[in-house]
Design a protein around this motif. Structure first.
Motif, short mmCIF file in Angstrom:
data_model
loop_
_atom_site.label_atom_id
_atom_site.label_comp_id
_atom_site.label_asym_id
_atom_site.label_seq_id
_atom_site.Cartn_x
_atom_site.Cartn_y
_atom_site.Cartn_z
N UNK A 86 69.96 62.91 -33.61
CA UNK A 86 71.13 63.58 -33.04
C UNK A 86 72.18 62.50 -32.82
N UNK A 87 73.43 62.83 -33.06
CA UNK A 87 74.54 61.89 -32.91
C UNK A 87 75.46 62.39 -31.80
N UNK A 88 75.98 61.46 -31.00
CA UNK A 88 76.91 61.76 -29.92
C UNK A 88 78.12 60.85 -30.06
N UNK B 22 86.28 62.09 -22.42
CA UNK B 22 85.59 61.71 -21.20
C UNK B 22 84.11 62.01 -21.17
N UNK B 23 83.52 62.50 -22.24
CA UNK B 23 82.10 62.78 -22.26
C UNK B 23 81.53 62.48 -23.64
N UNK B 24 80.26 62.08 -23.68
CA UNK B 24 79.58 61.94 -24.95
C UNK B 24 79.14 63.33 -25.38
N UNK B 25 79.60 63.77 -26.53
CA UNK B 25 79.29 65.11 -27.00
C UNK B 25 78.48 65.05 -28.28
N UNK B 26 77.63 66.03 -28.44
CA UNK B 26 76.74 66.13 -29.59
C UNK B 26 77.55 66.47 -30.83
N UNK B 27 77.31 65.73 -31.91
CA UNK B 27 77.94 66.01 -33.20
C UNK B 27 77.05 67.03 -33.89
N UNK C 202 61.92 64.46 -26.65
CA UNK C 202 62.03 65.81 -26.10
C UNK C 202 63.02 65.90 -24.94
N UNK C 203 64.16 66.50 -25.22
CA UNK C 203 65.13 66.79 -24.17
C UNK C 203 66.18 67.73 -24.74
N UNK C 204 66.70 68.58 -23.91
CA UNK C 204 67.77 69.47 -24.35
C UNK C 204 69.11 68.97 -23.87
N UNK C 205 69.09 67.99 -22.98
CA UNK C 205 70.33 67.47 -22.43
C UNK C 205 70.17 65.98 -22.18
N UNK D 46 76.72 64.92 -18.32
CA UNK D 46 75.88 65.39 -19.42
C UNK D 46 76.46 64.92 -20.75
N UNK D 47 75.56 64.49 -21.64
CA UNK D 47 75.99 64.08 -22.98
C UNK D 47 76.14 65.28 -23.90
N UNK D 48 75.35 66.32 -23.70
CA UNK D 48 75.38 67.46 -24.61
C UNK D 48 76.41 68.50 -24.23
#
Length: 187
Positions: free
Chosen positions: A100-102, A107-112, A132-135, A148-150
């Motif tokens: 997964x890429x962020x 202002x936040x790391x977001x999932x690509x 294993x993590x959803x966030x 939160x990164x996601x």
């Protein structure tokens, strides 16, 4: 509050002393938590980001640092925090692959989640999907802020966002909005 990521392999950098911001690199990842550690001087080749902790817009100036200004205790960034000196294209194969890429966005790391291009001189986080993590959240070392990164709706500023992540002027319609990572209900 605001952030920008940077990467250069050419020279050491530091902030102009007139700036009211801080430099950080990501130094640990443990499950769903990623730790950011403040640095004064960024050695060439170290991915980093600038955090404007003031509640006002400002132009942040990075200046070259002398080689002797890099402290021996400069933290080592985690292997998952990377930078690019050329435009980097995330393909569908990347999206379907093992990681997964962020990227840092508003202002936040977001999932690509879709293919696209990251401009040269920027940083990104690459994390194995098998973890294993959803966030994922970022914790600033020595601070209480956690983001939160996601969650791409979690923008770190005093603006309102709808549940689709779109910026909204002060809401006048009934509904649920996000402000500083918290739900705000307008009745």
């Amino acid at each position: 509050l605001g952030t920008l990521s940077f990467y250069t392999e050419e020279f050491n950098l530091k902030l102009d002393p007139a700036n009211q911001a801080n430099l950080y690199t990501l130094t640990a990842i443990d499950g769903s938590t990623v730790t950011a550690t403040k640095v004064d001087v960024v050695p060439a080749g170290m991915p980093f980001f600038v955090l404007n902790e003031e509640n006002v817009d400002q132009t942040v100036t990075l200046i070259p640092a002398d080689n002797n200004e890099v402290a021996t205790e400069t933290p080592k960034p985690i292997a998952e925090f990377l930078g690019t000196t050329t435009d980097l294209t995330f393909t569908q194969d990347d999206m379907d692959g093992d990681y997964n890429y962020y990227v840092l966005y508003k202002g936040a790391f977001v999932w690509v989640k879709d293919p696209g291009t990251l401009k040269a001189g920027k940083c990104y986080l690459r994390v194995l999907k098998s973890q294993p993590t959803t966030s994922r959240r970022i914790v600033f070392d020595g601070a209480t802020a956690v983001y939160d990164l996601n969650d791409k709706s979690e923008m770190i500023n005093d603006n309102y966002y709808d549940l689709n992540g779109r910026k909204v002027n002060k809401p006048t319609k009934k509904g649920v909005y996000i402000m500083n990572g918290r739900k705000v209900v307008v009745k």
